[in-house]
Design a protein around this motif. Structure first.
Motif, PDB file in Angstrom:
ATOM      1  N   LYS A 119      -6.679 -41.043  47.338  1.00  0.00           N
ATOM      2  CA  LYS A 119      -6.728 -42.447  46.929  1.00  0.00           C
ATOM      3  C   LYS A 119      -6.350 -42.596  45.462  1.00  0.00           C
ATOM      4  N   LEU A 120      -5.543 -43.603  45.181  1.00  0.00           N
ATOM      5  CA  LEU A 120      -5.199 -43.895  43.789  1.00  0.00           C
ATOM      6  C   LEU A 120      -6.360 -44.617  43.122  1.00  0.00           C
ATOM      7  N   THR A 121      -6.570 -44.309  41.856  1.00  0.00           N
ATOM      8  CA  THR A 121      -7.656 -44.949  41.092  1.00  0.00           C
ATOM      9  C   THR A 121      -7.093 -45.823  39.978  1.00  0.00           C
ATOM     10  N   PHE A 122      -5.812 -46.205  40.109  1.00  0.00           N
ATOM     11  CA  PHE A 122      -5.159 -46.990  39.066  1.00  0.00           C
ATOM     12  C   PHE A 122      -4.049 -47.830  39.693  1.00  0.00           C
ATOM     13  N   GLY A 123      -3.531 -48.753  38.888  1.00  0.00           N
ATOM     14  CA  GLY A 123      -2.355 -49.524  39.298  1.00  0.00           C
ATOM     15  C   GLY A 123      -2.611 -50.558  40.384  1.00  0.00           C
ATOM     16  N   LYS A 124      -1.517 -51.154  40.860  1.00  0.00           N
ATOM     17  CA  LYS A 124      -1.630 -52.247  41.832  1.00  0.00           C
ATOM     18  C   LYS A 124      -2.074 -51.776  43.211  1.00  0.00           C
ATOM     19  N   HIS A 125      -1.996 -50.469  43.450  1.00  0.00           N
ATOM     20  CA  HIS A 125      -2.428 -49.927  44.735  1.00  0.00           C
ATOM     21  C   HIS A 125      -3.762 -49.187  44.610  1.00  0.00           C
ATOM     22  N   LYS A 126      -4.526 -49.525  43.604  1.00  0.00           N
ATOM     23  CA  LYS A 126      -5.810 -48.876  43.371  1.00  0.00           C
ATOM     24  C   LYS A 126      -6.703 -48.991  44.611  1.00  0.00           C
ATOM     25  N   GLY A 127      -7.300 -47.863  45.011  1.00  0.00           N
ATOM     26  CA  GLY A 127      -8.192 -47.857  46.164  1.00  0.00           C
ATOM     27  C   GLY A 127      -7.500 -47.559  47.483  1.00  0.00           C
ATOM     28  N   LYS A 128      -6.161 -47.523  47.477  1.00  0.00           N
ATOM     29  CA  LYS A 128      -5.406 -47.232  48.699  1.00  0.00           C
ATOM     30  C   LYS A 128      -5.039 -45.752  48.762  1.00  0.00           C
ATOM     31  N   THR A 129      -4.926 -45.240  49.976  1.00  0.00           N
ATOM     32  CA  THR A 129      -4.510 -43.846  50.149  1.00  0.00           C
ATOM     33  C   THR A 129      -2.988 -43.750  50.022  1.00  0.00           C
ATOM     34  N   LEU A 130      -2.504 -42.540  49.784  1.00  0.00           N
ATOM     35  CA  LEU A 130      -1.056 -42.339  49.682  1.00  0.00           C
ATOM     36  C   LEU A 130      -0.364 -42.685  51.000  1.00  0.00           C
ATOM     37  N   LYS A 131      -1.049 -42.474  52.111  1.00  0.00           N
ATOM     38  CA  LYS A 131      -0.462 -42.825  53.414  1.00  0.00           C
ATOM     39  C   LYS A 131      -0.282 -44.332  53.531  1.00  0.00           C
ATOM     40  N   GLU A 132      -1.284 -45.088  53.102  1.00  0.00           N
ATOM     41  CA  GLU A 132      -1.195 -46.548  53.165  1.00  0.00           C
ATOM     42  C   GLU A 132      -0.070 -47.051  52.273  1.00  0.00           C
ATOM     43  N   ILE A 133       0.075 -46.445  51.101  1.00  0.00           N
ATOM     44  CA  ILE A 133       1.129 -46.859  50.180  1.00  0.00           C
ATOM     45  C   ILE A 133       2.496 -46.478  50.741  1.00  0.00           C
ATOM     46  N   TYR A 134       2.580 -45.303  51.380  1.00  0.00           N
ATOM     47  CA  TYR A 134       3.862 -44.872  51.970  1.00  0.00           C
ATOM     48  C   TYR A 134       4.332 -45.875  53.022  1.00  0.00           C
ATOM     49  N   LYS A 135       3.390 -46.362  53.831  1.00  0.00           N
ATOM     50  CA  LYS A 135       3.755 -47.308  54.874  1.00  0.00           C
ATOM     51  C   LYS A 135       4.173 -48.661  54.296  1.00  0.00           C
ATOM     52  N   ALA A 136       3.519 -49.076  53.201  1.00  0.00           N
ATOM     53  CA  ALA A 136       3.770 -50.402  52.628  1.00  0.00           C
ATOM     54  C   ALA A 136       4.894 -50.405  51.600  1.00  0.00           C
ATOM     55  N   GLN A 137       4.945 -49.371  50.750  1.00  0.00           N
ATOM     56  CA  GLN A 137       5.915 -49.363  49.651  1.00  0.00           C
ATOM     57  C   GLN A 137       6.255 -47.924  49.245  1.00  0.00           C
ATOM     58  N   PRO A 138       7.035 -47.223  50.036  1.00  0.00           N
ATOM     59  CA  PRO A 138       7.347 -45.815  49.735  1.00  0.00           C
ATOM     60  C   PRO A 138       8.079 -45.618  48.413  1.00  0.00           C
ATOM     61  N   ASP A 139       8.839 -46.625  47.968  1.00  0.00           N
ATOM     62  CA  ASP A 139       9.563 -46.478  46.704  1.00  0.00           C
ATOM     63  C   ASP A 139       8.599 -46.401  45.510  1.00  0.00           C
ATOM     64  N   TYR A 140       7.365 -46.923  45.686  1.00  0.00           N
ATOM     65  CA  TYR A 140       6.364 -46.816  44.616  1.00  0.00           C
ATOM     66  C   TYR A 140       5.956 -45.344  44.433  1.00  0.00           C
ATOM     67  N   LEU A 141       5.864 -44.611  45.532  1.00  0.00           N
ATOM     68  CA  LEU A 141       5.541 -43.189  45.446  1.00  0.00           C
ATOM     69  C   LEU A 141       6.680 -42.430  44.775  1.00  0.00           C
ATOM     70  N   GLU A 142       7.915 -42.819  45.056  1.00  0.00           N
ATOM     71  CA  GLU A 142       9.066 -42.186  44.397  1.00  0.00           C
ATOM     72  C   GLU A 142       9.008 -42.437  42.888  1.00  0.00           C
ATOM     73  N   TRP A 143       8.579 -43.637  42.523  1.00  0.00           N
ATOM     74  CA  TRP A 143       8.445 -43.988  41.097  1.00  0.00           C
ATOM     75  C   TRP A 143       7.369 -43.130  40.443  1.00  0.00           C
ATOM     76  N   LEU A 144       6.238 -42.934  41.129  1.00  0.00           N
ATOM     77  CA  LEU A 144       5.158 -42.113  40.586  1.00  0.00           C
ATOM     78  C   LEU A 144       5.621 -40.676  40.336  1.00  0.00           C
ATOM     79  N   LEU A 145       6.436 -40.163  41.221  1.00  0.00           N
ATOM     80  CA  LEU A 145       6.938 -38.790  41.068  1.00  0.00           C
ATOM     81  C   LEU A 145       7.707 -38.600  39.761  1.00  0.00           C
ATOM     82  N   LYS A 146       8.366 -39.659  39.307  1.00  0.00           N
ATOM     83  CA  LYS A 146       9.214 -39.565  38.116  1.00  0.00           C
ATOM     84  C   LYS A 146       8.434 -39.757  36.812  1.00  0.00           C
ATOM     85  N   GLN A 147       7.165 -40.157  36.924  1.00  0.00           N
ATOM     86  CA  GLN A 147       6.379 -40.430  35.722  1.00  0.00           C
ATOM     87  C   GLN A 147       5.705 -39.156  35.206  1.00  0.00           C
ATOM     88  N   ASP A 148       5.883 -38.865  33.931  1.00  0.00           N
ATOM     89  CA  ASP A 148       5.311 -37.647  33.331  1.00  0.00           C
ATOM     90  C   ASP A 148       3.782 -37.664  33.354  1.00  0.00           C
TER      91      ASP A 148
END
Length: 275
Positions: free
Chosen positions: A185-214
């Motif tokens: 579960k993320l503890t920050f941002g607009k998807h706070k409280g959601k699991t990575l699976k839930e975010i993948y289903k709703a907005q997978p490009d957000y996970l791609e963005w997270l990967l690029k952040q140092d």
């Protein structure tokens, strides 16, 4: 008088033990231990077999290093779960494991390891998916604990969990699966409280963005990578199945298949490899 007599008796017993020891044998053993410790230090690789934590006096022994040391000794390990708590109502899981090290069937030493879902690194995850992970962690910790007693290796390595800092994340990453990652579960941002699976289903490009952040947590990054790899592998498997099916069809049907070749295979949400 009685206390003095007891002290005198203890001194006599201690002297008796010392008198029975072959000093030459002890010196030879200590010399071999020192030599072996030097071999270990020269053989193991930093940041793989052991971790060097800034500000600590000793490096931290990691699982690959423990396995190498046991191979060098020619010993084997056996494990026993001595305590198990599996509370499915409260979502609490805990395991205590003993590791026994044997040489030619003779027990040389043993170690103990514990892990539970209340540990800090598991707080933001679904505890019901962590039972097996905790069991693996307890097993690994018991193995390292037992290995440190071989040749007095605790002189040069430590296993203080509080000292591990970044390497506590390494433990989690080593045993993480795509299914484990999906429950983070993320503890920050607009998807706070959601699991990575839930975010993948709703907005997978957000996970791609997270990967690029140092500044993204290494555990979260690894989890996202595992999920993407699992989806990619599933797509490849579907392509292979499709090709096999086409090869089994009559030639006329293959012509239609050739026209469809190269089309992207979609993965339905119900078919995600980390559900």
């Amino acid at each position: 008088m009685a206390e003095n007599a007891l002290q005198n008796q203890n001194q006599v017993n201690s002297l008796s033990i010392i008198d029975s020891v072959d000093i030459g044998t002890v010196q030879n053993t200590l010399s071999k231990i020192n030599q072996f410790q030097m071999v270990i230090q020269n053989t193991l690789k930093a940041n793989h077999d052991y971790g060097i934590i800034p500000g600590t006096s000793k490096p931290t022994l990691l699982k690959p290093g423990a396995e190498k040391i046991q191979m060098m000794f020619g010993v084997t390990s056996e494990f026993e779960v001595v305590e198990r708590v599996q509370d499915y109502q409260k979502g609490f899981f805990a395991f205590t494991v003993k590791c026994f090290i044997y040489k030619n069937g003779l027990k040389i030493t043993e170690g103990v390891g514990h892990c539970n879902t209340k540990e800090k690194k598991y707080i933001n995850q679904d505890p019901y998916t962590l039972a097996n992970t905790c069991l693996k962690m307890a097993k690994k910790r018991s193995q390292i604990d037992a290995t440190l007693t071989l040749a007095s290796l605790s002189e040069i390595f430590t296993q203080d969990i509080e000292d591990m800092q970044e390497y506590i994340q390494t433990e989690q990453v080593e045993t993480m699966t795509a299914q484990d990652a999906a429950q983070i579960k993320l503890t920050f941002g607009k998807h706070k409280g959601k699991t990575l699976k839930e975010i993948y289903k709703a907005q997978p490009d957000y996970l791609e963005w997270l990967l690029k952040q140092d500044r993204t947590d290494p555990v979260i990054k690894k989890g996202i990578e595992l999920m993407f790899e699992a989806v990619k592998q599933q797509e490849q498997n579907k392509h292979v199945q499709q090709e096999q099916t086409q090869n089994e069809k009559p030639k006329e049907e293959n012509k239609v298949a050739e026209m469809l070749e190269g089309e992207e295979i979609e993965i339905n949400e119900d078919e995600l490899p980390f559900d």
